[in-house]
Design an enzyme around this catalytic site. Structure first.
Site, mmCIF file in Angstrom:
data_model
loop_
_atom_site.group_PDB
_atom_site.id
_atom_site.type_symbol
_atom_site.label_atom_id
_atom_site.label_comp_id
_atom_site.label_asym_id
_atom_site.label_seq_id
_atom_site.Cartn_x
_atom_site.Cartn_y
_atom_site.Cartn_z
ATOM 1 N N ASP A 350 -6.153 1.469 2.388
ATOM 2 C CA ASP A 350 -4.816 1.466 1.820
ATOM 3 C C ASP A 350 -4.205 2.864 1.919
ATOM 4 O OD1 ASP A 350 -2.696 0.235 0.071
ATOM 5 O OD2 ASP A 350 -3.380 1.823 -1.280
ATOM 6 N N GLU A 386 -4.072 1.469 7.076
ATOM 7 C CA GLU A 386 -2.656 1.268 6.791
ATOM 8 C C GLU A 386 -2.026 2.633 7.055
ATOM 9 O OE1 GLU A 386 0.255 -0.524 3.327
ATOM 10 O OE2 GLU A 386 -1.437 0.718 2.710
#
Length: 720
Positions: A350, A386
């Site tokens: 993330d 990401e």
């Protein structure tokens, strides 16, 4: 309170380690002046049963060995040191702290003013000091027995070129599944049940990517509204599986391992969405749960000129300090633990750009990536970034090192714009369909560096993408101000549910267009769980706090849902059967044999190849791409040449039907229709069509044709 026997113990491994004779406890703190180990019998216990001062300190690690302690023991730490927020130190021994290396947690955060290191309401805010004991309100760390019967389970190591990712939430995937026993719904064990496994196998996905399963904290402001942190991007324990997903919380580690083992036996890899960029402790006004009280200045990025405050590249109040060797060690130890002990196959990071920030700028060759690249364990698993954060310069799509795949945000945006009918997309579309060589080839990466997606947990579902022009996040109780507004205009007539047959048909066709594009593009496709079933969140594109029917997959299926599921499954079977859709090398776009046959060719509706001028025309919304399957120029793992059929993909984002002339080919063979998104299911093989025939490509539709190799063509000259 009886006194426990103790020995000095060892500084490594960090955390609590049972060796069959006792438990070694080790805690890093660079700036602490003293550390106390506190033992408990219950998670809600106010006063610890035993308090043991750690006298040994080696290389900034405090450690002790307790021969009388066994697995199942609950514990926490109290850490002494300066409480000087202006200098970046926030030690407060009144606060019981979670072990950063705890392998399991028991209990949840029970919010009260005692959870904060300062006095709530004090005019000096976080500069004040709170002396209340928080022990009854904080989760307890648990000593575990790591033994587990793995049998012959091992990493599946499925090649990227054969990978299809299915993004899912442990809880939301099975909470409404009629064939999963009530007691197992929403749990790791529920994901391991036969109906779920068989569904994933029939669908044809090869990996399940789970939203965060690290132990997490529900934000106080959400609980006050009757909501929870459903997505789980609020980690507090990087080694502990979240206990709320366990059918029996005391067996959480074993149940997670059983889930992984069961999925592996079905040929399905397990990828974890991990949040190493920030923690649940928030900004300078956040609670003291773990890292802040153990060594705030070591674990967090503090503002150099004002260390009272945090650098926030994540939008959550803090950013982990990967410049510090012990914080970097924490992350690496966590990744190795989940790989070696929990047998997971990969990780999706993330806001990974935050991990690359050595100073302020994003550094592509930051220490974190250097260490992973040389690690003999982690360099072999699937690594997905990401590739952005919210800081300046944080959008880094295409800039991660070799060995990493990336969520391709440019793929998502281009496919959405094209099928909406936006002009000026074809040049970008060409790159995205063919593997995004403009982003990845120069760094030596392959097409599978691109994780292609159009929808994910964050944003509209596929159904809502074509059904709503604006977000509808009212259930989040923030006056619909949260989340990002797509401002879509899909020309679908009305917003939200409708009974208009024409609008419904258009929506389903647009969903087929998008899904077919996703599964026929080069790269690794990722399906957002439930999209294949027409899942809706009623227009909520930020359902992070909705642990209810808004987020959970509804397994009750209408005839349209069933048809779309069959369409998805058939496309996945087609992709699996034909390596031309999942090449391991980029197309060359040129003739590679004596005959004039390119591995990749782009065509206008008149059947002629597109020219450089055509690519620049903003009004072009219809084009075709020919994939020469017998020109793959690749070999399988045994060294055998890979050959396939030739396919022609036709795409029309215009609202009117466009006659498409099937292009000429040096090997004149007929074409056969395989897919036409005007039809709700994959059709039976249609009559053959010759080159030069006109194929009427309806408005907002996609068609795929396959060259019939049963009809012999001219012999090719051998390549020189």
């Amino acid at each position: 309170m009886s006194r426990l026997m103790s020995r000095p113990g060892h500084p490594y491994p960090l955390g609590a380690t049972w060796d069959g004779e006792g438990v070694n406890f080790a805690l890093f703190s660079e700036n602490a002046t003293a550390v106390e180990l506190c033992l408990f019998d219950r998670a809600d216990q106010e006063k610890e049963t035993h308090v043991i001062r750690l006298e040994e300190r080696t290389n900034q690690v405090w450690h002790i060995f307790l021969p009388e302690v066994r697995p199942g023991q609950l514990y926490g730490f109290r850490v002494h040191g300066p409480y000087e927020p202006r200098a970046g130190h926030r030690f407060n021994p009144n606060k019981l702290l979670i072990d950063p290396y705890a392998k399991a947690l028991q209990g949840r955060v029970q919010w009260s003013d005692a959870m904060f290191g300062y006095r709530i309401g004090d005019p000096d805010a976080d500069l004040s000091f709170d002396d209340r004991n928080n022990a009854p309100h904080v989760p307890k760390s648990v000593v575990i027995e790591q033994a587990f019967t793995w049998g012959d389970d091992r990493p599946l190591r499925r090649p990227w070129s054969e990978t299809v990712i299915y993004e899912a939430h442990v809880r939301g995937f099975t909470m409404r599944h009629p064939l999963v026993p009530d007691a197992l719904r929403g749990t790791y064990a529920g994901l391991a049940t036969r109906p779920v496994i068989e569904y994933l196998q029939r669908l044809g996905v090869s990996a399940i990517e789970l939203l965060p399963v690290h132990a997490l904290v529900d934000d106080q402001h959400l609980l006050d509204k009757g909501l929870t942190n459903y997505w789980g991007y609020n980690s507090i324990g990087y080694f502990a599986p979240e206990p709320r997903y366990a059918a029996q919380p005391e067996l959480v580690v074993n149940q997670f391992k059983t889930m992984v083992k069961t999925l592996h036996s079905a040929g399905i890899e397990v990828i974890l969405d991990v949040v190493y960029n920030h923690t649940a402790e928030g900004n300078h006004l956040g609670p003291t749960l773990c890292f802040r009280g153990i060594d705030n200045a070591a674990y967090y990025r503090l503002k150099p000129d004002e260390p009272r405050y945090y650098m926030d590249y994540t939008g959550t109040g803090n950013t982990l300090n990967v410049r510090h060797q012990r914080t970097l060690q924490l992350i690496m130890d966590s990744l190795r633990y989940w790989t070696l002990e929990m047998h997971v196959d990969g990780f999706r990071f993330d806001l990974a750009a935050a991990l690359a920030r050595e100073l302020h700028d994003v550094d592509r060759l930051g220490g974190f990536f250097d260490i992973i690249q040389q690690d003999p364990v982690l360099s072999q698993v699937k690594l997905i970034a990401e590739p952005w954060d919210i800081g300046e310069g944080g959008y880094q799509v295409g800039n991660f090192p070799a060995g990493w795949a990336e969520w391709n945000g440019r793929y998502r945006d281009t496919i959405r714009r094209y099928w909406k009918g936006d002009g000026g997309q074809v040049s970008e579309l060409g790159y995205r369909l063919s593997g995004s060589s403009d982003l990845y080839e120069a760094s030596g990466r392959r097409p599978f560096a691109s994780i292609n997606f159009v929808t994910a947990h964050d944003g509209f579902t596929l159904h809502d993408l074509v059904s709503y022009n604006h977000k509808h996040n009212e259930a989040n109780r923030e006056d619909n101000q949260d989340g990002w507004d797509d401002n879509q205009s899909w020309n679908c007539g009305v917003e939200g549910p409708t009974d208009d047959p024409a609008i419904l048909q258009l929506r389903w066709r647009q969903k087929r267009n998008i899904l077919a594009t996703l599964l026929l593009s080069q790269g690794v496709p990722m399906i957002c769980g439930g999209d294949e079933l027409g899942r809706t969140q009623q227009g909520n594109n930020n359902a992070y706090c909705q642990d209810n029917a808004i987020s959970w997959i509804d397994w009750a299926r209408s005839p349209d849902d069933e048809a779309f599921l069959r369409f998805t499954t058939a496309l996945l079977m087609l992709r699996a059967a034909h390596p031309v859709f999942r090449r391991r090398q980029f197309f060359q776009g040129r003739s590679i044999y004596g005959a004039d046959i390119k591995d990749l060719s782009w065509f206008r509706p008149d059947g002629h190849e597109m020219t450089p001028k055509d690519w620049q025309q903003g009004y072009v919304r219809c084009l075709g791409v020919q994939l020469a399957g017998d020109r793959i120029e690749e070999r399988d793992h045994l060294g055998n040449p890979i050959r396939d059929d030739t396919f022609l993909l036709l795409m029309n984002a215009h609202h009117e039907t466009i006659p498409f002339q099937l292009p000429a080919h040096p090997e004149p063979r007929p074409w056969q229709l395989v897919v036409d998104t005007m039809q709700p299911v994959i059709p039976a093989r249609a009559p053959l069509r010759a080159e030069g025939d006109r194929y009427d490509l309806h408005g907002r539709s996609l068609a795929l044709l396959q060259m019939d190799t049963s009809v012999p063509g001219p012999r090719l000259r051998p390549r020189t």
